[in-house]
Design an enzyme around this catalytic site. Structure first.
Site, PDB file in Angstrom:
ATOM      1  N   GLU A   1      -0.740  -8.257   5.342  1.00 44.11           N
ATOM      2  CA  GLU A   1      -0.440  -8.349   6.774  1.00 44.11           C
ATOM      3  C   GLU A   1      -1.711  -8.291   7.621  1.00 44.11           C
ATOM      4  O   GLU A   1      -1.672  -8.576   8.813  1.00 44.11           O
ATOM      5  CB  GLU A   1       0.551  -7.253   7.183  1.00 44.11           C
ATOM      6  CG  GLU A   1      -0.021  -5.862   7.401  1.00 44.11           C
ATOM      7  CD  GLU A   1      -0.309  -5.096   6.107  1.00 44.11           C
ATOM      8  OE1 GLU A   1      -0.255  -5.710   5.011  1.00 44.11           O
ATOM      9  OE2 GLU A   1      -0.605  -3.890   6.193  1.00 44.11           O
TER      10      GLU A   1
ATOM     11  N   HIS B   1      -3.283  -5.296   1.552  1.00 45.77           N
ATOM     12  CA  HIS B   1      -2.598  -5.494   2.841  1.00 45.77           C
ATOM     13  C   HIS B   1      -2.551  -6.959   3.274  1.00 45.77           C
ATOM     14  O   HIS B   1      -3.372  -7.378   4.092  1.00 45.77           O
ATOM     15  CB  HIS B   1      -3.319  -4.704   3.941  1.00 45.77           C
ATOM     16  CG  HIS B   1      -3.200  -3.232   3.797  1.00 45.77           C
ATOM     17  ND1 HIS B   1      -2.104  -2.529   4.229  1.00 45.77           N
ATOM     18  CD2 HIS B   1      -4.031  -2.319   3.252  1.00 45.77           C
ATOM     19  CE1 HIS B   1      -2.262  -1.242   3.964  1.00 45.77           C
ATOM     20  NE2 HIS B   1      -3.430  -1.087   3.368  1.00 45.77           N
TER      21      HIS B   1
ATOM     22  N   CYS C   1       0.830  -1.212   0.000  1.00 45.25           N
ATOM     23  CA  CYS C   1       0.000   0.000   0.000  1.00 45.25           C
ATOM     24  C   CYS C   1       0.865   1.262   0.000  1.00 45.25           C
ATOM     25  O   CYS C   1       1.493   1.571  -1.006  1.00 45.25           O
ATOM     26  CB  CYS C   1      -0.993  -0.035   1.162  1.00 45.25           C
ATOM     27  SG  CYS C   1      -2.320   1.162   0.981  1.00 45.25           S
TER      28      CYS C   1
END
Lengths: 205, 299
Positions: free
Chosen positions: A182, A180, A83
């Site tokens: 994560e 994302h 991002c």
């Protein structure tokens, strides 16, 4: 392959760096938070996390991190931007603050144009099952005020697209995701990056 | 709320995830597009658009409400970072208006005059994420159960005095640590005592943290104040009156941004704190009569 243990850094100026650290740790990599140039020493890979790209750019300038990160890549190590981190990697940034004349400093390592907030504001943020080249099942991708890539150079492979826009790229030792990984708890893309860092480590020794 | 399908993240996850992106950052109060640009250039992760900063609300008195949509639109047009705005506690319609404007985050804030003294907004009914203030863990978990995606300490806004923010941070984090130490069979009683939902108390017991990010707010005026809140264990800071009520807003804004990143590095903090001009003049909390205490609004 045995060898020296893999050591991955996560840029920790601002943003969601702890989520990356936790996932890397669960995959058995040694992890270090990077805030100053000296923190890059001895790392095999570096993740530029999500957060606010203007904030990170400001702090990169403030503590003279731009050149050391470029050198880090040139010297054969792997880098992954998610991002805001992907925005920092791109050759050209569109949709930068009007007060900066629409221009924003970036590392320029990834041969692509990145459009900030390509899918709109927070109200337009979304999650989608993303088909990613090299993964057999779709990846639960979380797009938050996400950017998108266009005009990728000849050395760049588009690994995933959403709604006709490129959202995941690879160029040699560089990986970029507009979403994302994560946040989803799915570690497959982190594993891919660890492999990239291992290959780079093997090539360097 | 979007429907859950084959394990895909939902709206709540998107809003929780968005809130994660603010961590290690500074969210700054601004009252004009020019101030918003200064905040963005200084490295703010977001701006909070409002008509008067808390210090002025204190001086002016009267009813403090949601800002004029025209001013919010000007700020949205001026910067590329996320824009937040405040609604009065319990004012459902002000929140609907801000969501319609495309604001990225809504602060249901005790700094404005409450519209409802009994009920907070049911934030799960909205697509846009909310941040809410809290003085203690029970209050924080009640707000999360209503749908808040971010919690901030209430502190005592507009005073330039960090003591209340420290008190609220110590209280919330201390209560979290004490829940972690309790055996599982005691958690229902803990939930009763905190007046908090049982499921969220269990979450805190398991994870040792709130289910959402936890920021500091209320009275932060210096880089050292901001770093202190990070040292105590919060995820980032809001700075209200502290920047644009100081002598040199630009320098102070940049310094606070740096302090939040390098809060563990006293040598850098010393450099960062140097020569910033005068901070805002503070107010001693003990001098405030109870009716002037904003933190007591909401429950």
């Amino acid at each position: 392959m045995a060898g020296k243990p893999l050591r991955i850094g996560v840029l920790a100026l601002q943003g969601a760096f702890r989520e990356h650290c936790r996932l890397l740790d669960s995959l058995g990599a040694a992890v270090r938070e990077v805030r100053l140039p000296a923190d890059l020493a001895g790392l095999n890979g570096l993740i530029l996390p999500g957060g606010e790209s203007t904030t990170m750019a400001r702090l990169l300038s403030e503590y003279a991190l731009w050149e050391p990160i470029r050198d880090f890549h040139t010297s054969g190590r792997a880098i992954w931007g998610t991002c805001a981190g992907a925005i920092l990697l791109a050759r050209e940034v569109q949709g930068a603050p009007p007060q900066f004349g629409g221009r924003q400093q970036s590392l320029g390592l990834l041969d692509t144009t990145v459009q900030r907030n390509a899918f709109g504001r927070q109200i337009n943020s979304f999650a989608a099952p993303l088909t990613v080249q090299g993964l057999d099942l779709p990846f639960p991708a979380v797009f938050i005020r996400a950017p998108a890539f266009s005009g990728a150079g000849a050395d760049v492979t588009v690994l995933a697209e959403w709604d006709g826009q490129a959202v995941m790229l690879r160029q040699g030792r560089i990986l970029a995701t507009a979403f994302h990984p994560e946040l989803s708890g799915d570690a497959r893309i982190h594993k891919l990056f660890i492999e990239m860092a291992q290959e780079a480590q093997a090539a360097n020794t | 709320m979007s429907d859950s399908q084959n394990g895909m993240p939902q709206q709540t996850d998107l809003n929780f995830g968005f809130a994660e992106m603010f961590k290690g950052g500074v969210i700054m109060d601004v009252v004009t597009a020019d101030q918003a640009r200064i905040a963005e250039a200084a490295g703010a992760t977001a701006v909070m658009a409002l008509e008067r900063v808390p210090a002025d609300i204190r001086v002016d008195g009267g009813v403090a409400r949601m800002s004029d949509p025209k001013m919010i639109k000007e700020i949205i047009a001026a910067v590329t970072i996320p824009v937040m705005a405040k609604v009065r506690i319990g004012h459902i319609v002000e929140a609907q208006i801000l969501q319609a404007l495309g604001v990225d985050f809504i602060d249901e804030s005790e700094v404005l005059t409450p519209a409802d003294e009994q009920f907070h907004i049911l934030k799960t009914e909205f697509k846009v994420p909310f941040v809410c203030g809290a003085k203690n863990l029970g209050e924080a978990l009640r707000r999360v159960a209503e749908g808040a995606s971010m919690i901030r300490t209430k502190g005592e806004a507009g005073t330039g005095n960090v003591v209340e923010a420290v008190r609220h941070a110590r209280t919330i984090l201390g209560e979290i640590r004490s829940i972690q130490a309790r055996p599982v069979e005691e958690l229902m009683t803990v939930a009763r005592d905190l007046q908090a939902p049982y499921e969220l108390v269990k979450y805190v017991h398991q994870h040792g943290k709130l289910p959402v990010v936890n920021f500091a707010a209320g009275g932060i005026a210096t880089p050292a104040d901001a770093a202190l809140m990070m040292v105590l264990g919060l995820d980032g800071v809001f700075v209200g009156s502290g920047i644009f009520k100081s002598d040199n807003p630009e320098r102070r804004a940049q310094a606070i941004v740096k302090a939040v990143t390098h809060y563990q590095n006293p040598e850098l903090l010393a450099e960062i704190s140097e020569d910033l001009g005068a901070p805002m003049t503070g107010i001693n909390i003990d001098d405030l009569i109870p009716a002037e205490r904003l933190a007591s609004r909401g429950w």
